[in-house]
Design a protein around this motif. Structure first.
Motif, PDB file in Angstrom:
ATOM      1  N   LEU A   1       0.829  -1.206   0.000  1.00  0.00           N
ATOM      2  CA  LEU A   1       0.000   0.000   0.000  1.00  0.00           C
ATOM      3  C   LEU A   1       0.861   1.253   0.000  1.00  0.00           C
ATOM      4  O   LEU A   1       0.605   2.205  -0.750  1.00  0.00           O
ATOM      5  CB  LEU A   1      -0.922  -0.012   1.225  1.00  0.00           C
ATOM      6  CG  LEU A   1      -1.808   1.222   1.411  1.00  0.00           C
ATOM      7  CD1 LEU A   1      -2.756   1.388   0.222  1.00  0.00           C
ATOM      8  CD2 LEU A   1      -2.598   1.125   2.715  1.00  0.00           C
ATOM      9  N   ILE A   2       1.908   1.251   0.826  1.00  0.00           N
ATOM     10  CA  ILE A   2       2.769   2.433   0.941  1.00  0.00           C
ATOM     11  C   ILE A   2       3.435   2.771  -0.390  1.00  0.00           C
ATOM     12  O   ILE A   2       3.438   3.932  -0.825  1.00  0.00           O
ATOM     13  CB  ILE A   2       3.828   2.210   2.034  1.00  0.00           C
ATOM     14  CG1 ILE A   2       3.171   2.202   3.409  1.00  0.00           C
ATOM     15  CG2 ILE A   2       4.915   3.287   1.971  1.00  0.00           C
ATOM     16  CD1 ILE A   2       4.073   1.703   4.519  1.00  0.00           C
ATOM     17  N   VAL A   3       4.000   1.764  -1.045  1.00  0.00           N
ATOM     18  CA  VAL A   3       4.753   2.052  -2.272  1.00  0.00           C
ATOM     19  C   VAL A   3       3.844   2.419  -3.438  1.00  0.00           C
ATOM     20  O   VAL A   3       4.310   2.987  -4.431  1.00  0.00           O
ATOM     21  CB  VAL A   3       5.655   0.871  -2.677  1.00  0.00           C
ATOM     22  CG1 VAL A   3       6.663   0.565  -1.586  1.00  0.00           C
ATOM     23  CG2 VAL A   3       4.847  -0.362  -3.034  1.00  0.00           C
ATOM     24  N   LYS A   4       2.542   2.113  -3.333  1.00  0.00           N
ATOM     25  CA  LYS A   4       1.624   2.465  -4.411  1.00  0.00           C
ATOM     26  C   LYS A   4       0.801   3.717  -4.109  1.00  0.00           C
ATOM     27  O   LYS A   4      -0.029   4.116  -4.926  1.00  0.00           O
ATOM     28  CB  LYS A   4       0.662   1.291  -4.698  1.00  0.00           C
ATOM     29  CG  LYS A   4       1.346   0.002  -5.135  1.00  0.00           C
ATOM     30  CD  LYS A   4       2.317   0.185  -6.291  1.00  0.00           C
ATOM     31  CE  LYS A   4       1.639   0.490  -7.605  1.00  0.00           C
ATOM     32  NZ  LYS A   4       2.623   0.563  -8.724  1.00  0.00           N
ATOM     33  N   LEU A   5       1.033   4.323  -2.951  1.00  0.00           N
ATOM     34  CA  LEU A   5       0.251   5.517  -2.603  1.00  0.00           C
ATOM     35  C   LEU A   5       0.426   6.636  -3.626  1.00  0.00           C
ATOM     36  O   LEU A   5      -0.526   7.345  -3.958  1.00  0.00           O
ATOM     37  CB  LEU A   5       0.653   6.016  -1.206  1.00  0.00           C
ATOM     38  CG  LEU A   5       0.028   5.300  -0.007  1.00  0.00           C
ATOM     39  CD1 LEU A   5       0.575   5.892   1.287  1.00  0.00           C
ATOM     40  CD2 LEU A   5      -1.495   5.409  -0.042  1.00  0.00           C
ATOM     41  N   ASP A   6       1.671   6.808  -4.118  1.00  0.00           N
ATOM     42  CA  ASP A   6       1.886   7.876  -5.091  1.00  0.00           C
ATOM     43  C   ASP A   6       1.149   7.583  -6.396  1.00  0.00           C
ATOM     44  O   ASP A   6       0.599   8.495  -7.035  1.00  0.00           O
ATOM     45  CB  ASP A   6       3.375   8.108  -5.334  1.00  0.00           C
ATOM     46  CG  ASP A   6       4.117   6.837  -5.675  1.00  0.00           C
ATOM     47  OD1 ASP A   6       3.516   5.745  -5.594  1.00  0.00           O
ATOM     48  OD2 ASP A   6       5.309   6.921  -6.029  1.00  0.00           O
ATOM     49  N   ASP A   7       1.106   6.301  -6.801  1.00  0.00           N
ATOM     50  CA  ASP A   7       0.353   5.939  -8.006  1.00  0.00           C
ATOM     51  C   ASP A   7      -1.148   6.159  -7.811  1.00  0.00           C
ATOM     52  O   ASP A   7      -1.852   6.608  -8.729  1.00  0.00           O
ATOM     53  CB  ASP A   7       0.602   4.472  -8.372  1.00  0.00           C
ATOM     54  CG  ASP A   7       2.036   4.238  -8.835  1.00  0.00           C
ATOM     55  OD1 ASP A   7       2.680   5.211  -9.262  1.00  0.00           O
ATOM     56  OD2 ASP A   7       2.506   3.094  -8.757  1.00  0.00           O
ATOM     57  N   ILE A   8      -1.632   5.841  -6.619  1.00  0.00           N
ATOM     58  CA  ILE A   8      -3.044   6.100  -6.311  1.00  0.00           C
ATOM     59  C   ILE A   8      -3.319   7.599  -6.380  1.00  0.00           C
ATOM     60  O   ILE A   8      -4.337   8.044  -6.923  1.00  0.00           O
ATOM     61  CB  ILE A   8      -3.402   5.550  -4.914  1.00  0.00           C
ATOM     62  CG1 ILE A   8      -3.290   4.028  -4.901  1.00  0.00           C
ATOM     63  CG2 ILE A   8      -4.809   5.976  -4.501  1.00  0.00           C
ATOM     64  CD1 ILE A   8      -3.425   3.413  -3.519  1.00  0.00           C
ATOM     65  N   GLY A   9      -2.377   8.373  -5.838  1.00  0.00           N
ATOM     66  CA  GLY A   9      -2.531   9.828  -5.877  1.00  0.00           C
ATOM     67  C   GLY A   9      -2.557  10.364  -7.300  1.00  0.00           C
ATOM     68  O   GLY A   9      -3.392  11.215  -7.645  1.00  0.00           O
ATOM     69  N   LEU A  10      -1.666   9.855  -8.160  1.00  0.00           N
ATOM     70  CA  LEU A  10      -1.649  10.293  -9.559  1.00  0.00           C
ATOM     71  C   LEU A  10      -2.952   9.936 -10.266  1.00  0.00           C
ATOM     72  O   LEU A  10      -3.465  10.715 -11.090  1.00  0.00           O
ATOM     73  CB  LEU A  10      -0.461   9.652 -10.278  1.00  0.00           C
ATOM     74  CG  LEU A  10       0.935  10.143  -9.864  1.00  0.00           C
ATOM     75  CD1 LEU A  10       2.018   9.297 -10.525  1.00  0.00           C
ATOM     76  CD2 LEU A  10       1.108  11.618 -10.211  1.00  0.00           C
ATOM     77  N   HIS A  11      -3.487   8.746  -9.940  1.00  0.00           N
ATOM     78  CA  HIS A  11      -4.763   8.328 -10.538  1.00  0.00           C
ATOM     79  C   HIS A  11      -5.895   9.249 -10.085  1.00  0.00           C
ATOM     80  O   HIS A  11      -6.745   9.652 -10.903  1.00  0.00           O
ATOM     81  CB  HIS A  11      -5.064   6.884 -10.122  1.00  0.00           C
ATOM     82  CG  HIS A  11      -6.375   6.381 -10.621  1.00  0.00           C
ATOM     83  ND1 HIS A  11      -6.612   6.084 -11.952  1.00  0.00           N
ATOM     84  CD2 HIS A  11      -7.546   6.127  -9.961  1.00  0.00           C
ATOM     85  CE1 HIS A  11      -7.862   5.671 -12.098  1.00  0.00           C
ATOM     86  NE2 HIS A  11      -8.451   5.679 -10.901  1.00  0.00           N
ATOM     87  N   LEU A  12      -5.926   9.609  -8.807  1.00  0.00           N
ATOM     88  CA  LEU A  12      -6.991  10.471  -8.293  1.00  0.00           C
ATOM     89  C   LEU A  12      -6.894  11.887  -8.867  1.00  0.00           C
ATOM     90  O   LEU A  12      -7.916  12.563  -9.040  1.00  0.00           O
ATOM     91  CB  LEU A  12      -6.925  10.531  -6.764  1.00  0.00           C
ATOM     92  CG  LEU A  12      -7.327   9.251  -6.022  1.00  0.00           C
ATOM     93  CD1 LEU A  12      -7.091   9.398  -4.524  1.00  0.00           C
ATOM     94  CD2 LEU A  12      -8.804   8.924  -6.289  1.00  0.00           C
ATOM     95  N   ARG A  13      -5.694  12.343  -9.183  1.00  0.00           N
ATOM     96  CA  ARG A  13      -5.532  13.692  -9.738  1.00  0.00           C
ATOM     97  C   ARG A  13      -6.178  13.831 -11.105  1.00  0.00           C
ATOM     98  O   ARG A  13      -6.457  14.945 -11.560  1.00  0.00           O
ATOM     99  CB  ARG A  13      -4.043  14.034  -9.845  1.00  0.00           C
ATOM    100  CG  ARG A  13      -3.410  14.400  -8.527  1.00  0.00           C
ATOM    101  CD  ARG A  13      -2.120  15.166  -8.696  1.00  0.00           C
ATOM    102  NE  ARG A  13      -1.228  14.619  -9.719  1.00  0.00           N
ATOM    103  CZ  ARG A  13      -0.003  15.064  -9.937  1.00  0.00           C
ATOM    104  NH1 ARG A  13       0.484  16.048  -9.206  1.00  0.00           N
ATOM    105  NH2 ARG A  13       0.748  14.522 -10.886  1.00  0.00           N
TER     106      ARG A  13
END
Length: 316
Positions: free
Chosen positions: A192-204
């Motif tokens: 979860l931690i290492v994919k948080l930035d990818d989740i953030g980019l998707h939400l943007r």
């Protein structure tokens, strides 16, 4: 015949109740033992994200899955049988294994502190240029599994020490439950931690301003989160390592260091009123971390100087 059937059913019910009681004992013992491993778990969760740093985002989850499989093999195939065999043949050795693990954690934590304070870095870093991504990935996974083996050995030793008085089935069950649970919690959290930035980019990319704002918040927060985890992991290593050493010395008859730390803990509890529980614990944890740091620095200086001495002799 009916009497035999009734007797058989009665025997089955007794076995079932015994099994249920054993399962309940295993669950209670596992929860108690698991709480003792918290510091090592925090360290494990803090260390692991660094093994996917510098690699392709598409490879992050496969790498974590490979490390997870290696961790389960470490715990269930290598360490669990070894721990049970040790508890059967040489239970007195568990304390010394705990001390060795505590010394190792203290050394690792102290070395991180020394590096932060400007000391020489040891081992490869992700700042180095990646020439062969496939070979680099294998190297990182192998390194992570080796580190996991050491941390897992400490987790299993702590767990075994907590259930040493239980029967064989309970010991085996607790070791298996704690091993599996810790692995899933640690590497699930890491994924979860290492994919948080990818989740953030998707939400943007969403149309909702709230989603975009939260996505940007995630992207901005991940570097700080990783830095915080690294700091917490270092403190956890020193706290757990030092605490193990203090407790083990007490068990061996050297009561002074542990009694002194507990004395300061009780003093803090006596003068802090409603916060006595929290501040008392924090006092003992802080003193344990200080003991771990002192021990770790001594070990690190010895290791590095011996290594340099060996290199000098090899050159001549």
């Amino acid at each position: 015949m009916p009497g035999g059937l009734v007797a058989l059913l009665d025997d089955v019910s007794i076995i079932a109740r015994t099994a249920a009681a054993s399962i309940d004992d295993i669950g209670v013992a596992a929860s108690k033992a698991g709480s003792k491993t918290a510091g090592v778990v925090i360290d494990d969760a803090a260390v692991t994200p660094s093994y996917v740093t510098g690699l392709s985002p598409a490879r992050e989850l496969p790498i974590i899955w490979n490390i997870t499989k290696g961790s389960l093999k470490n715990k269930l195939i290598i360490l669990l049988p070894g721990a049970l065999l040790l508890s059967w043949l040489l239970p007195s050795a568990i304390l010394f294994i705990l001390m060795a693990g505590g010394a190792y954690l203290s050394y690792e934590g102290a070395e991180k502190v020394m590096e932060k304070l400007g000391g020489q870095k040891h081992g490869l870093t992700v700042e180095d240029e990646i020439v062969d991504p496939v070979a680099f990935e294998k190297q990182r996974v192998s390194g992570a599994i080796r580190t996991d083996l050491i941390l897992s050995a400490e987790i299993m030793a702590i767990t075994l020490n907590e259930v040493a008085a239980e029967d064989f089935i309970v010991r085996a069950g607790v070791l298996a439950i704690v091993g599996i649970a810790v692995t899933l919690v640690v590497y699930g959290s890491v994924a979860l931690i290492v994919k948080l930035d990818d989740i953030g980019l998707h939400l943007r990319e969403k149309s909702s301003q709230a989603a975009q704002a939260f996505g940007q918040f995630l992207v901005n927060s991940v570097p700080y989160l990783l830095t915080t985890l690294s700091f917490v992991g270092t403190i956890a290593m020193l706290w757990v390592g030092g605490g193990i050493i203090l407790h083990s010395l007490h068990e061996l008859g050297l009561h002074g260091p542990s009694d002194w730390a507990h004395g300061l803990q009780h003093t803090a509890e006596a003068v802090t009123g409603g916060l006595s529980g929290i501040l008392g614990w924090a006092t003992y944890a802080g003193l344990s971390a200080l003991a771990g740091l002192v021990l770790g620095v001594v070990i690190a200086l010895l290791v590095h100087n011996v290594f340099k001495l060996g290199q000098t002799h090899a050159e001549h």
